[in-house]
Scaffold this motif. Structure first.
Motif, PDB file in Angstrom:
ATOM      1  N   LEU A 101       3.855   1.568  -1.281  1.00  0.00           N
ATOM      2  CA  LEU A 101       4.431   1.700  -2.620  1.00  0.00           C
ATOM      3  C   LEU A 101       3.350   2.115  -3.621  1.00  0.00           C
ATOM      4  O   LEU A 101       3.622   2.823  -4.584  1.00  0.00           O
ATOM      5  CB  LEU A 101       5.082   0.380  -3.058  1.00  0.00           C
ATOM      6  N   PHE A 102       2.132   1.674  -3.355  1.00  0.00           N
ATOM      7  CA  PHE A 102       0.995   2.022  -4.201  1.00  0.00           C
ATOM      8  C   PHE A 102       0.791   3.537  -4.226  1.00  0.00           C
ATOM      9  O   PHE A 102       0.328   4.105  -5.212  1.00  0.00           O
ATOM     10  CB  PHE A 102      -0.258   1.317  -3.645  1.00  0.00           C
ATOM     11  N   ARG A 103       1.155   4.198  -3.136  1.00  0.00           N
ATOM     12  CA  ARG A 103       1.022   5.663  -3.042  1.00  0.00           C
ATOM     13  C   ARG A 103       1.982   6.387  -3.968  1.00  0.00           C
ATOM     14  O   ARG A 103       1.737   7.509  -4.379  1.00  0.00           O
ATOM     15  CB  ARG A 103       1.354   6.150  -1.620  1.00  0.00           C
ATOM     16  N   GLU A 104       3.140   5.723  -4.247  1.00  0.00           N
ATOM     17  CA  GLU A 104       4.180   6.387  -5.029  1.00  0.00           C
ATOM     18  C   GLU A 104       3.757   6.464  -6.482  1.00  0.00           C
ATOM     19  O   GLU A 104       3.514   5.433  -7.133  1.00  0.00           O
ATOM     20  CB  GLU A 104       5.510   5.620  -4.916  1.00  0.00           C
ATOM     21  N   ASP A 105       3.684   7.660  -6.991  1.00  0.00           N
ATOM     22  CA  ASP A 105       3.147   7.870  -8.330  1.00  0.00           C
ATOM     23  C   ASP A 105       3.887   7.112  -9.429  1.00  0.00           C
ATOM     24  O   ASP A 105       3.275   6.620 -10.371  1.00  0.00           O
ATOM     25  CB  ASP A 105       3.167   9.369  -8.677  1.00  0.00           C
ATOM     26  N   GLU A 106       5.221   7.039  -9.302  1.00  0.00           N
ATOM     27  CA  GLU A 106       5.978   6.514 -10.437  1.00  0.00           C
ATOM     28  C   GLU A 106       6.005   4.991 -10.502  1.00  0.00           C
ATOM     29  O   GLU A 106       6.516   4.413 -11.447  1.00  0.00           O
ATOM     30  CB  GLU A 106       7.420   7.053 -10.424  1.00  0.00           C
ATOM     31  N   LEU A 107       5.435   4.334  -9.464  1.00  0.00           N
ATOM     32  CA  LEU A 107       5.499   2.871  -9.438  1.00  0.00           C
ATOM     33  C   LEU A 107       4.210   2.255  -9.968  1.00  0.00           C
ATOM     34  O   LEU A 107       3.114   2.528  -9.459  1.00  0.00           O
ATOM     35  CB  LEU A 107       5.742   2.372  -8.012  1.00  0.00           C
ATOM     36  N   SER A 108       4.363   1.390 -10.941  1.00  0.00           N
ATOM     37  CA  SER A 108       3.215   0.657 -11.481  1.00  0.00           C
ATOM     38  C   SER A 108       3.019  -0.615 -10.646  1.00  0.00           C
ATOM     39  O   SER A 108       3.860  -0.947  -9.804  1.00  0.00           O
ATOM     40  CB  SER A 108       3.485   0.280 -12.939  1.00  0.00           C
ATOM     41  N   TYR A 109       1.956  -1.348 -10.946  1.00  0.00           N
ATOM     42  CA  TYR A 109       1.739  -2.628 -10.266  1.00  0.00           C
ATOM     43  C   TYR A 109       2.915  -3.577 -10.525  1.00  0.00           C
ATOM     44  O   TYR A 109       3.348  -4.317  -9.636  1.00  0.00           O
ATOM     45  CB  TYR A 109       0.457  -3.293 -10.761  1.00  0.00           C
ATOM     46  N   HIS A 164      -5.353  -4.858  -2.568  1.00  0.00           N
ATOM     47  CA  HIS A 164      -6.807  -4.842  -2.382  1.00  0.00           C
ATOM     48  C   HIS A 164      -7.173  -5.255  -0.953  1.00  0.00           C
ATOM     49  O   HIS A 164      -7.961  -4.578  -0.282  1.00  0.00           O
ATOM     50  CB  HIS A 164      -7.474  -5.773  -3.398  1.00  0.00           C
ATOM     51  N   ILE A 220       5.815  -2.601  -8.339  1.00  0.00           N
ATOM     52  CA  ILE A 220       5.565  -2.993  -6.946  1.00  0.00           C
ATOM     53  C   ILE A 220       5.782  -4.496  -6.787  1.00  0.00           C
ATOM     54  O   ILE A 220       6.354  -4.966  -5.802  1.00  0.00           O
ATOM     55  CB  ILE A 220       4.146  -2.597  -6.500  1.00  0.00           C
ATOM     56  N   GLN A 237      -2.663   9.769   1.480  1.00  0.00           N
ATOM     57  CA  GLN A 237      -1.805  10.817   0.939  1.00  0.00           C
ATOM     58  C   GLN A 237      -1.419  11.824   2.008  1.00  0.00           C
ATOM     59  O   GLN A 237      -0.368  12.466   1.917  1.00  0.00           O
ATOM     60  CB  GLN A 237      -2.511  11.565  -0.217  1.00  0.00           C
ATOM     61  N   LYS A 290      -6.057   3.988  -8.602  1.00  0.00           N
ATOM     62  CA  LYS A 290      -4.669   4.448  -8.792  1.00  0.00           C
ATOM     63  C   LYS A 290      -4.635   5.528  -9.878  1.00  0.00           C
ATOM     64  O   LYS A 290      -3.930   6.512  -9.756  1.00  0.00           O
ATOM     65  CB  LYS A 290      -3.758   3.283  -9.159  1.00  0.00           C
ATOM     66  N   ASP A 292      -9.289  -1.048  -7.907  1.00  0.00           N
ATOM     67  CA  ASP A 292      -8.062  -0.434  -7.379  1.00  0.00           C
ATOM     68  C   ASP A 292      -7.259   0.211  -8.502  1.00  0.00           C
ATOM     69  O   ASP A 292      -6.617   1.244  -8.308  1.00  0.00           O
ATOM     70  CB  ASP A 292      -7.192  -1.475  -6.663  1.00  0.00           C
ATOM     71  N   ILE A 344       0.836  -1.208   0.000  1.00  0.00           N
ATOM     72  CA  ILE A 344       0.000   0.000   0.000  1.00  0.00           C
ATOM     73  C   ILE A 344       0.870   1.259   0.000  1.00  0.00           C
ATOM     74  O   ILE A 344       0.559   2.235  -0.690  1.00  0.00           O
ATOM     75  CB  ILE A 344      -0.946  -0.015   1.208  1.00  0.00           C
ATOM     76  N   MET A 374      -5.861   8.637  -8.383  1.00  0.00           N
ATOM     77  CA  MET A 374      -4.849   9.277  -7.530  1.00  0.00           C
ATOM     78  C   MET A 374      -3.863  10.063  -8.380  1.00  0.00           C
ATOM     79  O   MET A 374      -3.369  11.100  -7.961  1.00  0.00           O
ATOM     80  CB  MET A 374      -4.075   8.214  -6.719  1.00  0.00           C
ATOM     81  N   ARG A 375      -3.564   9.529  -9.578  1.00  0.00           N
ATOM     82  CA  ARG A 375      -2.582  10.193 -10.436  1.00  0.00           C
ATOM     83  C   ARG A 375      -3.243  11.230 -11.331  1.00  0.00           C
ATOM     84  O   ARG A 375      -2.567  11.895 -12.106  1.00  0.00           O
ATOM     85  CB  ARG A 375      -1.892   9.164 -11.322  1.00  0.00           C
TER      86      ARG A 375
END
Lengths: 203, 166
Positions: A152-160, A179, A163, B51, B11, B7, A150, B14-15
């Motif tokens: 890492l999910f916050r970090e914009d530049e990281l895709s699934y 999830h 992660i 956030q 995401k 989800d 979760i 969020m972006r």
């Protein structure tokens, strides 16, 4: 993965050639995200910072092995996660730290210090602080994999996919972790999601 | 639309990268399932809370400390291994090793040659010095050597006789 697509990978290639200015740039950019990730697992500011320093030390020492096969951030977070897991294992073998220990620099202060991002009226400030603590606690209570996923999910530049690489899981397992983690957080924070205390954040 | 797909859209939200197609898919979902909209709103609120989790505290001189730790580590490495030079030597390529070995051998041979030359010169000087010493007495003299040596064995001086003779 081309270095032209990822400017951080280009910087890391310069570090590989001994460019310390490039290394400093990477440290400045990623020091906060790295310490944020570690702090949620090791809720001690000093230890999280020490471990974060080790992360970047390891990045520097591993520079000669760096290959542009993934985003730099994916590689960096993988190192951070591995060092964090090593630290957790070390602690499980040598449990010495008290969970009630206070901040060593300011013994009369609690562990977690929150930086004020906005200036609120006193009542609202208390509410925000309480909410922040609840969210922090809910995150800490998650299983390690879910919490890391979760964050890492916050970090914009990281895709699934990124992660998944950091966690060492399959893509479907990663999505499932995120999830399930979110569902748990929603359950724990339900009163705060319903009462609208979050509405200040909309401004 | 299952949980992970939801989800995925979250995401994107969020972006700020929800497309018109995504939005349309959500609206269609909400029309069929009223609880889905409530769940979406809840997820949006959770995103905002996450956030807003405060950043962890960090020292203002963090980067300087990292650079200091690297410098410290490099100094320790330099002190730790006296065999580091051997290790580095082992990693040098074969051609370079051969070239270096040749140079060392050449210098060694030159040094040895100079040493030997020096020794010969010294011996020559010594021989010259010996040859300048006065010639040895002839064999005849040496034959009388025993007689001369015998002179050392004369009886002690008769002091009274000497005094009478004066």
């Amino acid at each position: 993965m081309s270095a032209e697509l990822d400017p951080d990978a280009a910087l890391m290639l310069r570090v590989k050639q001994g460019d310390m200015v490039a290394f400093e740039e990477l440290v400045e950019k990623y020091k906060q995200p790295v310490i944020n990730l570690l702090y949620r697992t090791l809720p001690d500011a000093t230890e999280a910072e020490d471990l974060s320093q080790n992360v970047f030390l390891q990045v520097y020492k591993s520079a000669h092995r760096y290959r542009v096969t993934a985003k730099f951030s994916t590689w960096l977070y993988t190192i951070a996660r591995n060092l964090c897991l090593n630290e957790i294992r070390r602690r499980s073998r040598h449990p010495a730290d008290s969970l009630d220990a206070t901040n060593s620099e300011n013994d009369d202060q609690p562990f977690r210090q929150y930086e004020d991002h906005k200036s609120f009226a006193p009542a609202e400030a208390i509410l925000q602080e309480e909410l922040g603590e609840k969210v922090q606690q809910a995150l800490s209570d998650l299983p390690d994999n879910q919490r890391t996923a979760i964050l890492l999910f916050r970090e914009d530049e990281l895709s699934y996919e990124d992660i998944a690489k950091v966690l060492g899981c399959s893509l479907s397992a990663t999505k499932s972790l995120i999830h399930r983690g979110r569902e748990t957080l929603k359950q724990k924070l339900k009163p705060y999601l319903r009462t609208g205390q979050w509405r200040e954040s909309n401004k | 639309m299952n949980g992970p797909e939801f989800d995925e859209l979250l995401k994107k939200q969020m972006r700020g990268s929800l497309t018109a197609e995504d939005d349309a898919a959500l609206q269609a979902r909400f029309r069929h399932d009223s609880s889905a909209e409530a769940a979406w709103e809840e997820d949006l609120r959770l995103n905002q809370l996450l956030q807003q989790v405060p950043d962890a505290p960090i020292s203002s001189n963090f980067t300087a400390r990292v650079l200091g730790a690297i410098e410290s580590e490099e100094k320790k490495e330099a002190r730790r291994s006296p065999w580091r030079g051997v290790g580095q030597w082992l990693r040098v390529g074969l051609a370079r090793k051969a070239a270096l070995a040749t140079i060392i051998a050449g210098v060694s041979m030159l040094t040895y040659h100079q040493y030997r030359s020096g020794v010969r010169e010294e011996m020559a000087r010594n021989a010259a010095a010996v040859s300048s010493i006065a010639a040895l007495p002839s064999v005849d003299v040496l034959e009388n050597f025993e007689i001369i040596q015998g002179l050392n064995q004369l009886p002690p001086v008769d002091v009274d006789l000497l005094a009478a003779l004066q």
